[in-house]
Design an enzyme around this catalytic site. Structure first.
Site, PDB file in Angstrom:
ATOM      1  N   GLU A 164       0.837  -1.205   0.000  1.00  0.00           N
ATOM      2  CA  GLU A 164       0.000   0.000   0.000  1.00  0.00           C
ATOM      3  C   GLU A 164       0.868   1.250   0.000  1.00  0.00           C
ATOM      4  OE1 GLU A 164      -2.885   2.340   3.199  1.00  0.00           O
ATOM      5  OE2 GLU A 164      -2.361   0.236   3.527  1.00  0.00           O
ATOM      6  N   ASP A 187      -1.295  -1.432   5.667  1.00  0.00           N
ATOM      7  CA  ASP A 187      -1.185  -0.905   7.026  1.00  0.00           C
ATOM      8  C   ASP A 187      -2.136  -1.629   7.967  1.00  0.00           C
ATOM      9  OD1 ASP A 187       0.611   0.873   6.013  1.00  0.00           O
ATOM     10  OD2 ASP A 187      -0.767   2.587   5.989  1.00  0.00           O
ATOM     11  N   ASP A 191      -4.428  -0.811   9.916  1.00  0.00           N
ATOM     12  CA  ASP A 191      -5.511   0.081  10.330  1.00  0.00           C
ATOM     13  C   ASP A 191      -6.730  -0.173   9.447  1.00  0.00           C
ATOM     14  OD1 ASP A 191      -4.845   1.216   7.894  1.00  0.00           O
ATOM     15  OD2 ASP A 191      -3.953   3.022   8.750  1.00  0.00           O
ATOM     16  N   ASP A 227      -8.074   1.647   6.993  1.00  0.00           N
ATOM     17  CA  ASP A 227      -7.826   1.850   5.564  1.00  0.00           C
ATOM     18  C   ASP A 227      -7.058   0.682   4.968  1.00  0.00           C
ATOM     19  OD1 ASP A 227      -9.155   4.213   5.292  1.00  0.00           O
ATOM     20  OD2 ASP A 227      -7.411   5.473   5.675  1.00  0.00           O
TER      21      ASP A 227
END
Length: 658
Positions: free
Chosen positions: A440, A513, A515, A517
């Site tokens: 990402e 990541d 998280d 997102d």
């Protein structure tokens, strides 16, 4: 009812004085509070002693490991000034150096021609992070002593007995409040550090002394030793390789000054073979700037590699060896043992711990400095030079042949279309053991490229959230360049024309990541592979990486934590009541390459989740249909299905990120 924040005024502004910032945020100055960090402290003090030696004022340095937490370093140099400082008449220069950041004699070149210290923080940082520090200076006819504790001065400098000697002695003890009660110096690390500094400062003697009680039976380590290398790096390389088969009968070494009296470079090079005359696996390339190890290399390494490679190619051209034109630096240094050490007036490093040199002009200086000596070395011994050239030519030929075979085996169905420029491909022939990391963002992609194993791990960075193939038309999917590139890179086609034999990687790893997102991007990619390349999942090739969200450090122990729940469990369980240092990773791009490698990319230490689907058999047909319906509803065009799913499953949610 919401609570209004309190007023914000001048009284809310905190001003950290003296060395308080260092104790509050040690990671900003030494990279953390782990074992690597506290072993950096003696390097700061030893570098100061070495700078005295390099400047020609010290001939002997002693490194003494007193106990597991205490070390003493002394030199016979000029001694740190003890007179009052002009700007601070109530303090000695010695006290200021150890109690104030950005103080010292290395900001210009009037005191030291070259030095490892640039920012004037080393001695003060050591003092700030030590439970106790005692500095003894011999100069101006007397012995002077000053004591500190955790960065605080315990009293004014004291004049002691008369002496004709000169020099500085610094003794400090690790602070358990910063590093934890288990922090201790490793004798082997301190021993190697002292030895390295000795061969980098030729002619200087460094004595090693260690409390015998610290040396265990498994340590091949003397309690006392004297390191002395009159020829510097050449002597050390000779010592390191004397028992191994060498292609060069004598080591290529030397020292050349830079233009404008700005510094000089010292080097040593040889090439190893195995017992059968083939390339050896024992090669290495280490570099230093102002005696500081640049473990991530830099411009001095680049200049060295260029000079050696170009010189060998020029030699091949002179003897009409046409194969020499194909050799690269990787071929030349594949089996080489090399040390390059530069001393430079104004070095620029990446980071306070100075692990990479970045001065662009140093590459030119080093390349020019080595060009003539290297060409003379080759011309003076044609037999050895020709043997070296043939050895490297064979390595180049093997590399080219492997690449050709690999290119054939790894080409895509688009008739060997060129791979995207942003793909950092791996070099291994065949797909066994190979991995493609879909990363990402460009920032994370850059970190991953530094952390990867180049032989087996390929990196493909994405720009962000990819197209949702379940909620967009075939025309829009067909026009999406990024997803088209992924199909080409993976190489086995799509569901309609899937050919397992053309797969270019054994594992496809989605690395996003830790998280919300990141989870969304991972979901979009899994949907893409489910819809377009289901064979990738059915045959066990698709994986999710498990990057950490936090790093929790307690004393000498560091733990990488994957979630808030796990963090709370550790904070209130195993580490309850202990001093905790918590770092949150904002994303993969915020991690250091070594951290990303250790936690997420190294097969020995990482965790992977394999993406699986119900089997394509009669027994698994019902589950497969349920999976198809669920993915269609959650990722499809109709939001009411997602709303219903969220409503039905909301009661199971423990934490909701907003």
């Amino acid at each position: 009812m919401t609570t209004q924040p309190k007023s914000y005024s001048a009284s809310d502004i905190q001003v950290l004085e003296g060395l308080e910032p260092v104790r509050l945020r040690p990671g900003m100055y030494i990279g953390g509070t782990d074992e690597k960090a506290w072993h950096h402290l003696p390097i700061e003090i030893l570098d100061n002693a070495v700078d005295e030696a390099v400047a020609g004022f010290a001939k002997k340095i002693t490194v003494s490991l007193i106990d597991a937490k205490t070390i003493e370093i002394s030199d016979d140099g000029r001694g740190i000034p003890v007179d009052a400082h002009p700007k601070f008449p109530d303090k000695s220069a010695l006290e200021i150096i150890f109690s104030s950041l950005h103080s010292g004699g290395k900001f210009d070149n009037s005191v030291y021609k070259t030095s490892g210290g640039l920012h004037g923080v080393g001695s003060a940082v050591v003092n700030a992070l030590s439970a106790s520090t005692t500095v003894t200076v011999a100069r101006d006819g007397y012995v002077w002593t000053i004591n500190f504790s955790r960065g605080k001065t315990l009293g004014a400098i004291q004049r002691g007995e008369a002496t004709k000697n000169r020099g500085t002695t610094v003794r400090f003890t690790l602070d358990d409040q910063i590093f934890g009660s288990n922090a201790s110096f490793k004798p082997v690390k301190i021993y190697r550090m002292a030895r390295a500094k000795a061969f980098l400062t030729k002619g200087v003697k460094i004595e090693w002394k260690c409390n015998p009680e610290l040396i265990t039976e498994d340590m091949i380590l003397p309690a006392t030793a004297t390191f002395h290398y009159p020829n510097g790096v050449a002597d050390f390389l000779e010592q390191k390789t004397t028992s191994k088969p060498r292609l060069l009968p004598r080591i290529f070494s030397g020292s050349v000054d830079f233009p404008d009296d700005s510094g000089h470079v010292e080097w040593a090079l040889t090439v190893l073979t195995d017992e059968n005359g083939a390339a050896s696996d024992d090669g290495f390339f280490t570099s230093y700037c102002n005696t500081i190890a640049t473990i991530d290399g830099g411009t001095h390494e680049s200049g060295f590699r260029t000079a050696i490679t170009r010189g060998l190619k020029n030699y091949g051209d002179k003897i009409n060896n046409k194969a020499a034109a194909q050799i690269t630096g990787d071929d030349v240094f594949d089996s080489a043992c090399a040390i390059v050490s530069v001393f430079y007036k104004s070095p620029q490093f990446l980071g306070q711990t100075k692990e990479k040199l970045s001065n662009p002009e140093v590459a030119r200086y080093v390349e020019k400095a080595l060009s003539d000596p290297w060409e003379l070395f080759l011309a003076s011994d044609p037999k050895t030079a020709t043997a070296l050239l043939e050895f490297v030519n064979n390595l180049a030929a093997a590399r080219i042949k492997t690449k050709q075979v690999k290119d054939i085996a790894r080409k895509t169905p688009t008739k060997r279309a060129r791979m995207p420029a942003k793909l950092a491909d791996c070099s291994k022939h065949g797909i066994s053991g190979t991995e493609l990391f879909i990363v990402e963002g460009e920032s994370a992609g850059g970190t991953a490229k530094q952390a990867r194993d180049r032989a087996t791990q390929a990196i493909m960075p994405l720009r962000g959230k990819v197209l949702n193939v379940m909620s967009n038309s075939d025309e829009k999917f067909g026009a999406n360049k990024e997803l088209g590139e992924l199909i080409d890179i993976i190489g086995a086609g799509t569901a309609k024309d899937w050919d397992e034999s053309k797969l270019r990687y054994e594992k496809i790893i989605i690395m996003t990541d830790a998280d919300v997102d990141g989870s969304h991007i991972a979901s979009l990619l899994m949907t893409f592979f489910y819809q377009v390349m289901p064979g990738l999942i059915h045959n066990g090739h698709l994986y999710l990486s498990c990057p950490p969200l936090y790093k929790l450090t307690v004393g000498t122990e560091s733990v990488y934590v994957a979630s808030d729940e796990e963090l709370e469990e550790l904070k209130n369980g195993k580490y309850k009541g202990k001093k905790q240092d918590i770092s949150r990773f904002k994303g993969l791009g915020e991690m250091m390459p070594n951290q990303l490698k250790e936690t997420t990319m190294d097969p020995k230490t990482r965790r992977l989740i394999r993406v699986e689907l119900p089997p394509r058999t009669e027994d698994g047909a019902e589950d497969a249909e349920k999976t198809r319906v669920l993915i269609s509803e959650l990722m499809g065009k109709k939001p009411e299905f997602r709303f219903r799913f969220i409503t039905e499953h909301a009661k199971f949610v423990k934490d909701l990120f907003v």
